[in-house]
Design an enzyme around this catalytic site. Structure first.
Site, short mmCIF file in Angstrom:
data_model
loop_
_atom_site.label_atom_id
_atom_site.label_comp_id
_atom_site.label_asym_id
_atom_site.label_seq_id
_atom_site.Cartn_x
_atom_site.Cartn_y
_atom_site.Cartn_z
N SER A 101 0.92 -1.03 -0.04
CA SER A 101 -0.09 -0.13 0.01
C SER A 101 0.78 1.28 -0.06
O SER A 101 1.93 1.23 0.73
CB SER A 101 -0.76 0.00 1.24
OG SER A 101 -1.89 1.10 1.28
N HIS A 105 2.55 12.04 -1.10
CA HIS A 105 2.15 13.52 -0.94
C HIS A 105 3.09 14.36 -1.56
O HIS A 105 4.27 14.45 -0.84
CB HIS A 105 1.82 13.88 0.57
CG HIS A 105 0.73 13.08 1.09
ND1 HIS A 105 -0.80 13.60 0.64
CD2 HIS A 105 0.59 12.07 1.94
CE1 HIS A 105 -1.49 12.80 1.24
NE2 HIS A 105 -0.84 12.04 2.21
N HIS A 115 -2.61 7.29 -4.49
CA HIS A 115 -2.70 5.94 -3.86
C HIS A 115 -2.87 5.00 -4.62
O HIS A 115 -3.29 4.91 -5.81
CB HIS A 115 -3.99 6.15 -2.86
CG HIS A 115 -4.39 4.79 -2.35
ND1 HIS A 115 -5.57 4.05 -3.04
CD2 HIS A 115 -3.94 4.16 -1.38
CE1 HIS A 115 -5.78 3.05 -2.53
NE2 HIS A 115 -4.87 2.90 -1.60
N VAL A 118 -2.37 -3.05 -3.57
CA VAL A 118 -2.71 -4.25 -4.12
C VAL A 118 -2.55 -5.41 -2.88
O VAL A 118 -1.57 -5.03 -2.17
CB VAL A 118 -1.92 -4.78 -5.44
CG1 VAL A 118 -2.31 -3.73 -6.39
CG2 VAL A 118 -0.31 -4.49 -4.82
N ARG A 119 -3.57 -6.21 -2.78
CA ARG A 119 -3.45 -7.34 -1.58
C ARG A 119 -4.30 -8.54 -1.98
O ARG A 119 -4.88 -8.67 -2.97
CB ARG A 119 -4.11 -6.62 -0.54
CG ARG A 119 -5.59 -6.37 -0.73
CD ARG A 119 -6.24 -5.20 -0.01
NE ARG A 119 -7.56 -4.92 -0.24
CZ ARG A 119 -7.82 -3.82 -0.74
NH1 ARG A 119 -6.80 -3.10 -1.50
NH2 ARG A 119 -9.14 -3.49 -1.09
N HIS A 155 -6.25 7.24 -16.17
CA HIS A 155 -7.55 6.46 -16.50
C HIS A 155 -7.08 5.53 -17.73
O HIS A 155 -7.47 4.46 -17.81
CB HIS A 155 -8.60 7.35 -16.57
CG HIS A 155 -9.50 7.61 -15.48
ND1 HIS A 155 -10.36 6.73 -14.87
CD2 HIS A 155 -9.39 8.88 -14.55
CE1 HIS A 155 -10.83 7.39 -13.69
NE2 HIS A 155 -10.11 8.23 -13.81
N HIS A 185 -19.99 12.35 4.18
CA HIS A 185 -20.48 13.27 4.94
C HIS A 185 -20.11 14.80 4.25
O HIS A 185 -20.71 15.58 4.93
CB HIS A 185 -19.57 13.43 6.45
CG HIS A 185 -17.98 13.53 6.04
ND1 HIS A 185 -17.40 12.36 5.45
CD2 HIS A 185 -17.13 14.31 6.58
CE1 HIS A 185 -16.12 12.87 5.50
NE2 HIS A 185 -15.98 13.91 6.10
N GLY A 269 -3.27 -4.31 13.85
CA GLY A 269 -2.08 -3.98 13.07
C GLY A 269 -0.94 -2.97 13.62
O GLY A 269 -1.23 -2.22 14.80
N ARG A 270 0.20 -2.87 12.87
CA ARG A 270 0.97 -1.52 13.36
C ARG A 270 0.65 -0.12 12.92
O ARG A 270 0.67 0.03 11.93
CB ARG A 270 2.49 -2.19 12.83
CG ARG A 270 3.39 -1.35 13.30
CD ARG A 270 4.80 -1.98 12.56
NE ARG A 270 6.02 -1.30 13.06
CZ ARG A 270 6.62 -0.09 12.47
NH1 ARG A 270 6.24 0.16 11.34
NH2 ARG A 270 7.69 0.24 13.02
#
Length: 310
Positions: A101, A105, A115, A118-119, A155, A185, A269-270
């Site tokens: 991941s 910035h 961003h 892949v997982r 794209h 929101h 997680g960390r």
């Protein structure tokens, strides 16, 4: 190694992901001229979550104010709620998860934040049955000042990467991205989108893994030309202030809506690695509204509303 997926398959995915992290961080360090700090970590046996990973972070560079790219490979006794909202039959199942991941910035407000993730996740149903394995990921672009050329390029690369896996994949995953990276929101898109998919296994393990690889492999082609075009553009202090204000939306999405952030925090997680997506500087202003006709206003009228870029 978890029994939720075979050692051969898990090792193949792990090897690919580590290589992807290497390729991306090498390319970004070359553009910036600053080396990544590497922070290897492990969660030993006996903790709620076990496994290891490598967090790489570049901070304070001339091109990237903060660039984080993390690899993780963990196992746990129970899938967290964020991973089972679409798979209730796997609630409480032991799992194995691995992924890369990143969030980059840039310093120049003319360069968009990006961003990519892949997982693979595998789980074994609590009541017995065959292990279930699925893939997820995608990439999306978040400009502060909009350039149509950049959105079209990003794209187009996403579409071409997915083309071998069916003509339906890009439009389907583009819509999914628009719907996912949406601040409910605020009634506002996070950026100009890209592609996003999750809980994906419909092509079988080999082809689903190949599709995930195609997305990961396309990242540098999608993003680096944009960085090269925009990194030296002049900008004012007011434009920098607008960039910091818009970064606030990024923080809001990641903390309030992002399933990946929730998965990491809910599963023990960390925290330092999970929150590497946060920008180093950010600001909020009460009810800030750009003046009509300004480039800042065009971001809201021409770039954030959902549209077909190609």
């Amino acid at each position: 190694m978890s029994t939720t997926t075979s050692h051969l398959n898990a090792q193949t995915v792990r090897t690919y992901l580590l290589g992807l992290q290497d390729r991306i961080t090498t390319a970004i360090a070359s553009i910036d001229g600053t080396a990544f700090l590497e922070d290897g970590w492990s969660k030993p046996s006996g903790e709620l979550l076990q496994g290891n990973g490598i967090t790489r972070i570049l901070e304070g560079g001339p091109v990237f104010e903060r660039a984080g790219c993390g690899f993780s490979h963990v196992t746990g006794p129970r899938l967290p709620p964020s991973a089972t909202q679409h798979r209730p039959e796997l609630a409480g199942a032991p799992f194995e998860a691995m992924g890369v991941s990143l969030v980059f910035h840039p310093r120049n407000p003319m360069v968009p934040t990006v961003h990519m993730n892949v997982r693979m996740i595998a789980a074994t149903p609590v009541g017995g049955g065959d292990p279930v394995c699925w893939f997820g990921g995608g990439m999306d672009l978040t400009p502060y000042y909009g350039f149509e050329e950049d959105a079209v390029h990003f794209h187009t690369v996403c579409r071409d990467a997915l083309a071998p896996f069916g003509d339906d994949k890009y439009p389907r995953f583009k819509t999914w991205c628009d719907e996912y990276f949406f601040l409910k929101h605020r009634n506002e898109q996070r950026g100009v989108g890209g592609v996003f998919f999750d809980d994906f296994s419909e092509l079988g393990f080999d082809n689903s893994f190949a599709m995930m690889r195609a997305v990961g492999d396309a990242f540098l082609k999608a993003y680096l030309p944009i960085v090269e075009r925009r990194k030296a553009l002049p900008h004012t202090e007011a434009e920098r202030d607008f960039q910091l204000y818009r970064r606030g939306r990024y923080v809001e999405f990641n903390l309030v809506w992002d399933r990946g952030t929730h998965f990491g925090l809910q599963s023990g997680g960390r925290s330092e690695s999970i929150l590497l997506s946060m920008p180093p500087l950010v600001s909020w202003s009460y009810a800030k509204k750009p003046e009509p006709g300004t480039p800042e206003h065009r971001l809201y009228t021409d770039f954030l509303p959902r549209r077909d870029w190609i």
